[in-house]
Design a protein around this motif. Sequence first.
Motif, PDB file in Angstrom:
ATOM      1  N   SER A  41       0.830  -1.211   0.000  1.00 16.83           N
ATOM      2  CA  SER A  41       0.000   0.000   0.000  1.00 16.83           C
ATOM      3  C   SER A  41       0.863   1.261   0.000  1.00 16.83           C
ATOM      4  O   SER A  41       0.490   2.266  -0.575  1.00 16.83           O
ATOM      5  CB  SER A  41      -1.005  -0.013   1.156  1.00 16.83           C
ATOM      6  OG  SER A  41      -0.392   0.306   2.366  1.00 16.83           O
ATOM      7  N   PHE A  42       2.051   1.189   0.634  1.00 12.71           N
ATOM      8  CA  PHE A  42       2.962   2.346   0.615  1.00 12.71           C
ATOM      9  C   PHE A  42       3.486   2.634  -0.791  1.00 12.71           C
ATOM     10  O   PHE A  42       3.729   3.786  -1.139  1.00 12.71           O
ATOM     11  CB  PHE A  42       4.163   2.126   1.548  1.00 12.71           C
ATOM     12  CG  PHE A  42       3.859   2.299   3.014  1.00 12.71           C
ATOM     13  CD1 PHE A  42       3.023   3.301   3.475  1.00 12.71           C
ATOM     14  CD2 PHE A  42       4.444   1.449   3.946  1.00 12.71           C
ATOM     15  CE1 PHE A  42       2.763   3.465   4.822  1.00 12.71           C
ATOM     16  CE2 PHE A  42       4.190   1.605   5.308  1.00 12.71           C
ATOM     17  CZ  PHE A  42       3.349   2.614   5.747  1.00 12.71           C
ATOM     18  N   VAL A  43       3.724   1.601  -1.572  1.00 10.01           N
ATOM     19  CA  VAL A  43       4.321   1.814  -2.905  1.00 10.01           C
ATOM     20  C   VAL A  43       3.278   1.950  -4.016  1.00 10.01           C
ATOM     21  O   VAL A  43       3.635   2.326  -5.131  1.00 10.01           O
ATOM     22  CB  VAL A  43       5.340   0.701  -3.264  1.00 10.01           C
ATOM     23  CG1 VAL A  43       6.484   0.688  -2.269  1.00 10.01           C
ATOM     24  CG2 VAL A  43       4.690  -0.658  -3.366  1.00 10.01           C
ATOM     25  N   ASP A  44       2.012   1.696  -3.716  1.00  7.77           N
ATOM     26  CA  ASP A  44       0.948   1.834  -4.715  1.00  7.77           C
ATOM     27  C   ASP A  44       0.779   3.319  -5.062  1.00  7.77           C
ATOM     28  O   ASP A  44       0.431   4.118  -4.192  1.00  7.77           O
ATOM     29  CB  ASP A  44      -0.360   1.271  -4.134  1.00  7.77           C
ATOM     30  CG  ASP A  44      -1.498   1.301  -5.130  1.00  7.77           C
ATOM     31  OD1 ASP A  44      -1.425   2.036  -6.147  1.00  7.77           O
ATOM     32  OD2 ASP A  44      -2.493   0.588  -4.886  1.00  7.77           O
ATOM     33  N   PRO A  45       1.019   3.694  -6.332  1.00 11.21           N
ATOM     34  CA  PRO A  45       0.919   5.117  -6.714  1.00 11.21           C
ATOM     35  C   PRO A  45      -0.444   5.732  -6.406  1.00 11.21           C
ATOM     36  O   PRO A  45      -0.537   6.930  -6.151  1.00 11.21           O
ATOM     37  CB  PRO A  45       1.178   5.108  -8.222  1.00 11.21           C
ATOM     38  CG  PRO A  45       1.790   3.784  -8.519  1.00 11.21           C
ATOM     39  CD  PRO A  45       1.369   2.834  -7.443  1.00 11.21           C
ATOM     40  N   GLU A  46      -1.503   4.916  -6.409  1.00 10.39           N
ATOM     41  CA  GLU A  46      -2.849   5.406  -6.080  1.00 10.39           C
ATOM     42  C   GLU A  46      -2.886   6.035  -4.689  1.00 10.39           C
ATOM     43  O   GLU A  46      -3.699   6.914  -4.417  1.00 10.39           O
ATOM     44  CB  GLU A  46      -3.851   4.228  -6.081  1.00 10.39           C
ATOM     45  CG  GLU A  46      -4.155   3.672  -7.433  1.00 10.39           C
ATOM     46  CD  GLU A  46      -5.365   4.343  -8.042  1.00 10.39           C
ATOM     47  OE1 GLU A  46      -6.404   4.433  -7.366  1.00 10.39           O
ATOM     48  OE2 GLU A  46      -5.258   4.782  -9.196  1.00 10.39           O
ATOM     49  N   ASN A  47      -2.032   5.548  -3.775  1.00 12.15           N
ATOM     50  CA  ASN A  47      -2.051   6.009  -2.383  1.00 12.15           C
ATOM     51  C   ASN A  47      -1.180   7.236  -2.138  1.00 12.15           C
ATOM     52  O   ASN A  47      -1.189   7.785  -1.034  1.00 12.15           O
ATOM     53  CB  ASN A  47      -1.651   4.869  -1.444  1.00 12.15           C
ATOM     54  CG  ASN A  47      -2.691   3.752  -1.470  1.00 12.15           C
ATOM     55  OD1 ASN A  47      -3.859   3.985  -1.754  1.00 12.15           O
ATOM     56  ND2 ASN A  47      -2.252   2.548  -1.191  1.00 12.15           N
TER      57      ASN A  47
END
Length: 158
Positions: A41-47
């Motif tokens: 979740s930290f590396v997901d660009p959406e976040n």
Amino acid sequence: MSMHFHFEPMNAANAEKLTHWHYQPPYQMYNSTSDLTLIGSFVDPENAYYSILDNGELVAFCCFGKEAQVPGGDYIKEALDIGLGVRPDLTGQGRGQMYIADVLNFARSTFNSKLFRITVAAFNKRALRAWKKAGFQQLQSFQAQDDKEPFITLVQYN
């Protein structure tokens, strides 16, 4: 506008590092665990998580949008939500205004927002003082949906 820190999208190596940060009481609610879901979740660009680097060293991180919101708060009003975490050994050293100023400058240039919002745990007087000093004003207080922890939402108009 000169910035003290360098911002880059969160990568897996930095995400892994920040899952090992350990905050002393009463800040232990900010501790996390090293699990692949969290790192994902930290590396997901959406976040919209970003590493904050000082001479190439990870000193803090920030996020923008939904990830910076706490379930239970009223986020109806249009604003860019900001989350900020500083490495535990660097907190309480009077550098909060530098982090905040750079995060706001980065947010302005990246997201072109006019209104910024931050949600802070009510017990975190240090963070509340820093954000108020940066011109943020309290908007609401509420209890988080899950653990009923009290939070305060502050806004800053550009």
